[in-house]
Design a protein around this motif. Structure first.
Motif, short mmCIF file in Angstrom:
data_model
loop_
_atom_site.label_atom_id
_atom_site.label_comp_id
_atom_site.label_asym_id
_atom_site.label_seq_id
_atom_site.Cartn_x
_atom_site.Cartn_y
_atom_site.Cartn_z
N VAL A 23 -4.22 -0.56 -7.91
CA VAL A 23 -5.57 -0.28 -7.43
C VAL A 23 -5.63 1.15 -6.90
O VAL A 23 -4.92 1.49 -5.94
CB VAL A 23 -5.99 -1.27 -6.34
N SER A 24 -6.47 1.97 -7.51
CA SER A 24 -6.62 3.35 -7.04
C SER A 24 -7.47 3.36 -5.76
O SER A 24 -8.26 2.45 -5.51
CB SER A 24 -7.30 4.21 -8.11
N ALA A 25 -7.27 4.39 -4.97
CA ALA A 25 -8.05 4.57 -3.74
C ALA A 25 -7.99 3.35 -2.83
O ALA A 25 -8.97 2.98 -2.19
CB ALA A 25 -9.51 4.90 -4.07
N GLY A 26 -6.80 2.71 -2.78
CA GLY A 26 -6.67 1.53 -1.94
C GLY A 26 -5.81 1.75 -0.72
O GLY A 26 -5.26 0.80 -0.15
N ARG A 27 -5.72 3.01 -0.27
CA ARG A 27 -4.82 3.33 0.84
C ARG A 27 -5.25 2.72 2.17
O ARG A 27 -4.45 2.60 3.09
CB ARG A 27 -4.69 4.85 0.98
N GLY A 66 -2.13 4.48 -3.72
CA GLY A 66 -3.11 3.40 -3.74
C GLY A 66 -2.46 2.09 -3.35
O GLY A 66 -1.50 2.06 -2.58
N ALA A 67 -2.97 1.00 -3.90
CA ALA A 67 -2.45 -0.32 -3.55
C ALA A 67 -1.85 -1.00 -4.77
O ALA A 67 -2.31 -0.80 -5.90
CB ALA A 67 -3.55 -1.18 -2.95
N ILE A 68 -0.81 -1.78 -4.52
CA ILE A 68 -0.19 -2.61 -5.56
C ILE A 68 -0.57 -4.06 -5.26
O ILE A 68 -0.32 -4.56 -4.17
CB ILE A 68 1.33 -2.44 -5.58
N ALA A 69 -1.21 -4.69 -6.23
CA ALA A 69 -1.77 -6.02 -6.00
C ALA A 69 -1.39 -6.97 -7.13
O ALA A 69 -0.73 -6.59 -8.10
CB ALA A 69 -3.29 -5.92 -5.87
N ARG A 70 -1.82 -8.20 -6.97
CA ARG A 70 -1.70 -9.21 -8.02
C ARG A 70 -3.02 -9.94 -8.17
O ARG A 70 -3.73 -10.16 -7.19
CB ARG A 70 -0.60 -10.22 -7.70
N VAL A 110 0.86 -1.19 0.00
CA VAL A 110 0.00 0.00 0.00
C VAL A 110 0.89 1.23 0.00
O VAL A 110 1.81 1.35 0.81
CB VAL A 110 -0.95 0.02 1.22
N THR A 111 0.61 2.15 -0.93
CA THR A 111 1.39 3.37 -1.05
C THR A 111 0.46 4.58 -0.93
O THR A 111 -0.77 4.42 -0.79
CB THR A 111 2.11 3.43 -2.41
N GLU A 112 1.01 5.77 -1.01
CA GLU A 112 0.20 6.97 -0.94
C GLU A 112 -0.73 7.08 -2.14
O GLU A 112 -1.81 7.68 -2.06
CB GLU A 112 1.10 8.22 -0.86
#
Length: 438
Positions: free
Chosen positions: A409-413, A391-395, A387-389
């Motif tokens: 993923v946007s807005a995934g903070r 959003g989120a990095i996923a698989r 999770v970054t500022e």
């Protein structure tokens, strides 16, 4: 543990199978009361787990050993390059000890002789899942060691020996411990996953009081009871691989299959001494997709093999175009010292090998983009890695860590690593997806 306990520095190189060996060594070190140092300066000695499969890996390993010697001075070498002790000692005669791969007892003996253990071991100092080098939410699980095949480009059997499968109960116990420790995704690895149990003649084992045969399909089915993502890697295309596809269609394990085809030309496959080279892989791929339409197929290939003609390379491109593989990796052939393929005639110039690799990956990139574009607008499940500022990095289910694509993923903070969530795909690049939370 006392603040005065001796500390070990650790450098882990190579493939996921080597990573698992590193985790086992680290687990035993912690069990015996050794501390793990974060840098060379704080370490009483350093263990370097090496890779020795291709020239680039050998160079990286020798460089890492040299750095550890320069920064610390007390170094134990293990891993695949350690199987070539003379090479290691000629390059770095000051190393304390050299052991081969999958050599936990030998590594610990070298540690004990150079840095006495702080006390008798108490295994309750270490969680049941052991010490791992992966993030908390996923882990590699090695089900066997070694390989019975003698592919002409490979020297792994000479380093790691013939196939030795772990018992079903041992594998399942480790898998359960991983899940209980918070792991949400287990990646099954070995040198030859689909050969699991061959050395045991697929004998019957037991888990939780029920019989489970020592065979890939039955193991995958049992792992499917754990309620986490199960991902299969290094699956050679033997006929019985077809039996696991229905498990993917039923959601028991991830619809993901890592199959190292290596080439498409029958002559080149014969020169490579590849198992299952006579299989009609295009027909099987079509059948797999009929049974499980959502299946993701990953493979690796070698171009520029000795004697490979332009026509045979074009045959490989035709196979890639027709098979529409989702994820591929490609290597220009690199002669490995000790490999039988080095004796084959008609070695190709480096510029031709590299030119073919670039052409192959250009087509692979095009196919990947086209297949990802079809996912735009679809809802998919992802697992959060970071999770970054922004959003989120996923698989997604189609993406293994470090080798496949990512889902941004946007807005995934507000999410956390290991969360599994549903997203809708909005856009794509060559290998990655962009998505919004549902």
């Amino acid at each position: 543990m006392s603040l005065s306990s001796p500390k070990i520095g650790f450098v882990s190189l190579g493939c996921p199978k080597a990573l698992v060996d590193s985790e086992h060594i680290l687990t035993q070190l912690r069990a015996e009361g050794y501390g793990i140092a974060p840098d060379y300066a704080d370490a009483d000695l350093v263990v370097v787990n090496t890779c020795g499969f291709i020239d680039a890996a050998i160079d990286e390993s020798l460089e890492a050993i040299g750095e550890a010697l320069n920064e610390n001075g007390r170094v134990i070498v293990t891993g695949c390059l350690g199987a070539r002790e003379e090479l290691v000692r000629n390059a770095h005669p000051r190393v304390l000890a050299v052991t081969g791969p999958h050599s936990l007892p030998e590594v610990m003996a070298a540690v004990h002789s150079n840095l006495p253990r702080p006390h008798d071991p108490f295994m309750d100092l270490v969680p049941p899942a052991g010490i791992r080098l992966t993030p908390r939410h996923y882990a590699y699980l090695k089900i066997s060691e070694g390989c019975n095949h003698r592919c002409s480009f490979c020297i792994i059997p000479s380093m790691r020996g013939n196939l030795v499968s772990r018992s079903v109960s041992d594998v399942m116990r480790e898998a359960e411990n991983l899940v209980e420790s918070g792991v949400k995704e287990i990646l099954i690895i070995s040198q030859d996953t689909s050969a699991y149990g061959v050395d045991m003649k697929f004998r019957m084992g037991f888990w939780q009081g029920r019989p489970v045969r020592t065979r890939m399909k039955e193991l995958a089915d049992a792992l499917g009871d754990l309620g986490v993502w199960i991902r299969l890697h290094y699956v050679y295309p033997y006929p019985h691989v077809d039996d696991v596809i229905p498990l993917m269609a039923e959601g028991r394990i991830l619809p993901y299959l890592d199959v190292p085809f290596q080439h498409a030309s029958k002559r080149i496959l014969k020169l490579m001494k590849r198992p299952a080279s006579a299989e009609d892989n295009l027909v099987r791929i079509k059948r797999w997709r009929e049974i499980c339409p959502d299946i993701t197929l990953r493979s690796t290939f070698i171009v520029g093999f000795p004697g490979e003609t332009e026509a045979e390379f074009e045959e490989l491109l035709d196979f890639l175009e027709e098979s529409q593989l989702d994820r591929v990796g490609c290597f220009a052939y690199s002669p490995v010292p000790g490999a039988a393929a080095n004796e084959l005639p008609s070695a190709l110039p480096e510029e031709i090998k590299e030119e073919r690799r670039e052409r192959f990956m250009a087509l692979a990139s095009q196919i990947s983009t086209q297949r990802l574009e079809k996912k735009i607008g679809q809802k998919i499940m992802v697992i959060i890695d970071e999770v970054t500022e922004e959003g989120a990095i996923a698989r997604s289910m189609a993406d293994a860590p470090e080798i496949d694509g990512l889902v941004y993923v946007s807005a995934g903070r507000n999410l956390a690593s290991g969360d599994r969530v549903c997203v809708v795909v909005k856009d794509c690049s060559e290998y990655d997806l962009m998505a919004d939370l549902v």
